[in-house]
Design an enzyme around this catalytic site. Sequence first.
Site, PDB file in Angstrom:
ATOM      1  N   HIS A  99       0.840  -1.201   0.000  1.00  0.00           N
ATOM      2  CA  HIS A  99       0.000   0.000   0.000  1.00  0.00           C
ATOM      3  C   HIS A  99       0.869   1.242   0.000  1.00  0.00           C
ATOM      4  O   HIS A  99       1.929   1.272   0.607  1.00  0.00           O
ATOM      5  CB  HIS A  99      -0.944   0.030   1.208  1.00  0.00           C
ATOM      6  CG  HIS A  99      -0.276  -0.218   2.520  1.00  0.00           C
ATOM      7  ND1 HIS A  99       0.105  -1.463   2.932  1.00  0.00           N
ATOM      8  CD2 HIS A  99       0.111   0.629   3.496  1.00  0.00           C
ATOM      9  CE1 HIS A  99       0.674  -1.396   4.113  1.00  0.00           C
ATOM     10  NE2 HIS A  99       0.706  -0.128   4.487  1.00  0.00           N
ATOM     11  N   HIS A 101       0.657   5.198   1.026  1.00  0.00           N
ATOM     12  CA  HIS A 101      -0.104   6.205   1.768  1.00  0.00           C
ATOM     13  C   HIS A 101      -0.032   7.519   0.994  1.00  0.00           C
ATOM     14  O   HIS A 101       1.046   7.939   0.576  1.00  0.00           O
ATOM     15  CB  HIS A 101       0.526   6.469   3.139  1.00  0.00           C
ATOM     16  CG  HIS A 101       0.580   5.282   4.053  1.00  0.00           C
ATOM     17  ND1 HIS A 101      -0.264   5.125   5.133  1.00  0.00           N
ATOM     18  CD2 HIS A 101       1.410   4.210   4.068  1.00  0.00           C
ATOM     19  CE1 HIS A 101       0.050   3.998   5.772  1.00  0.00           C
ATOM     20  NE2 HIS A 101       1.062   3.425   5.146  1.00  0.00           N
TER      21      HIS A 101
HETATM   22  P1  AMP Z   1       1.620   0.507   7.376  1.00  0.00           P
HETATM   23  O1  AMP Z   1       1.903   0.689   8.847  1.00  0.00           O
HETATM   24  O2  AMP Z   1       2.454   1.372   6.484  1.00  0.00           O
HETATM   25  O3  AMP Z   1       1.672  -0.965   7.008  1.00  0.00           O
HETATM   26  O4  AMP Z   1       0.134   1.019   7.157  1.00  0.00           O
HETATM   27  C1  AMP Z   1      -1.001   0.240   7.393  1.00  0.00           C
HETATM   28  C2  AMP Z   1      -2.149   1.187   7.472  1.00  0.00           C
HETATM   29  O5  AMP Z   1      -3.334   0.450   7.307  1.00  0.00           O
HETATM   30  C3  AMP Z   1      -2.258   1.938   8.802  1.00  0.00           C
HETATM   31  O6  AMP Z   1      -2.124   3.338   8.571  1.00  0.00           O
HETATM   32  C4  AMP Z   1      -3.630   1.558   9.311  1.00  0.00           C
HETATM   33  O7  AMP Z   1      -4.320   2.629   9.939  1.00  0.00           O
HETATM   34  C5  AMP Z   1      -4.340   1.119   8.034  1.00  0.00           C
HETATM   35  N1  AMP Z   1      -5.436   0.186   8.223  1.00  0.00           N
HETATM   36  C6  AMP Z   1      -5.419  -0.985   8.901  1.00  0.00           C
HETATM   37  N2  AMP Z   1      -6.632  -1.579   8.849  1.00  0.00           N
HETATM   38  C7  AMP Z   1      -7.416  -0.777   8.089  1.00  0.00           C
HETATM   39  C8  AMP Z   1      -8.778  -0.830   7.649  1.00  0.00           C
HETATM   40  N3  AMP Z   1      -9.573  -1.852   7.964  1.00  0.00           N
HETATM   41  N4  AMP Z   1      -9.258   0.192   6.901  1.00  0.00           N
HETATM   42  C9  AMP Z   1      -8.468   1.221   6.561  1.00  0.00           C
HETATM   43  N5  AMP Z   1      -7.166   1.337   6.930  1.00  0.00           N
HETATM   44  C10 AMP Z   1      -6.657   0.352   7.687  1.00  0.00           C
END
Ligand code: AMP
Length: 133
Positions: A99, A101
């Site tokens: 993903h 951001h």
């Molecule tokens: P990372 O720490 O870069 O792997 O980012 C993972 C992101 O996924 C975090 O910013 C979380 O807030 C987001 N996240 C986890 N579960 C969900 C969800 N169900 N819907 C939207 N965002 C999510």
Amino acid sequence: MNDCIFCKIIKGEIPSYKIYEDEFVYAFLDIACDSYGHTLVIPKKHCTNVLDVDQDYLVACIKAVQKISKHYVDDCGFEGVNILNASGKCAGQSVFHLHFHIVPRKSSDGMDLWPLKDKYQIDLADVCKKLAL
Ligand code: AMP
Ligand code: ZN
């Protein structure tokens, strides 16, 4: 991947706030609510991160990142964006489906996403010798 929360979001098994979708990519609001409009862009085919993604999906993700970013700046009142990616647990990755951001920015928002501004004593010539492809 059965246990991947982002795969479940793509399949609609977990609800999300969709921002954009095409054949290869899904984009939705990050649940963290740590900044206004924080968005995640993910490939529709499961992969862990930038280290194993198919290049076609990587290109599609980056194109979508640009499209959404331009929309935020051109149509939604933002002035710029930060684009962030964590690939690997050591880098802070917490969800192991690639993903990107997008954090929409305004000069008045008071956020500092680059807090480590100290300069280190690093021999760039030596680094280049060791790291260049
Ligand atoms: P990372 O720490 O870069 O792997 O980012 C993972 C992101 O996924 C975090 O910013 C979380 O807030 C987001 N996240 C986890 N579960 C969900 C969800 N169900 N819907 C939207 N965002 C999510
Ligand atoms: Zn997945």
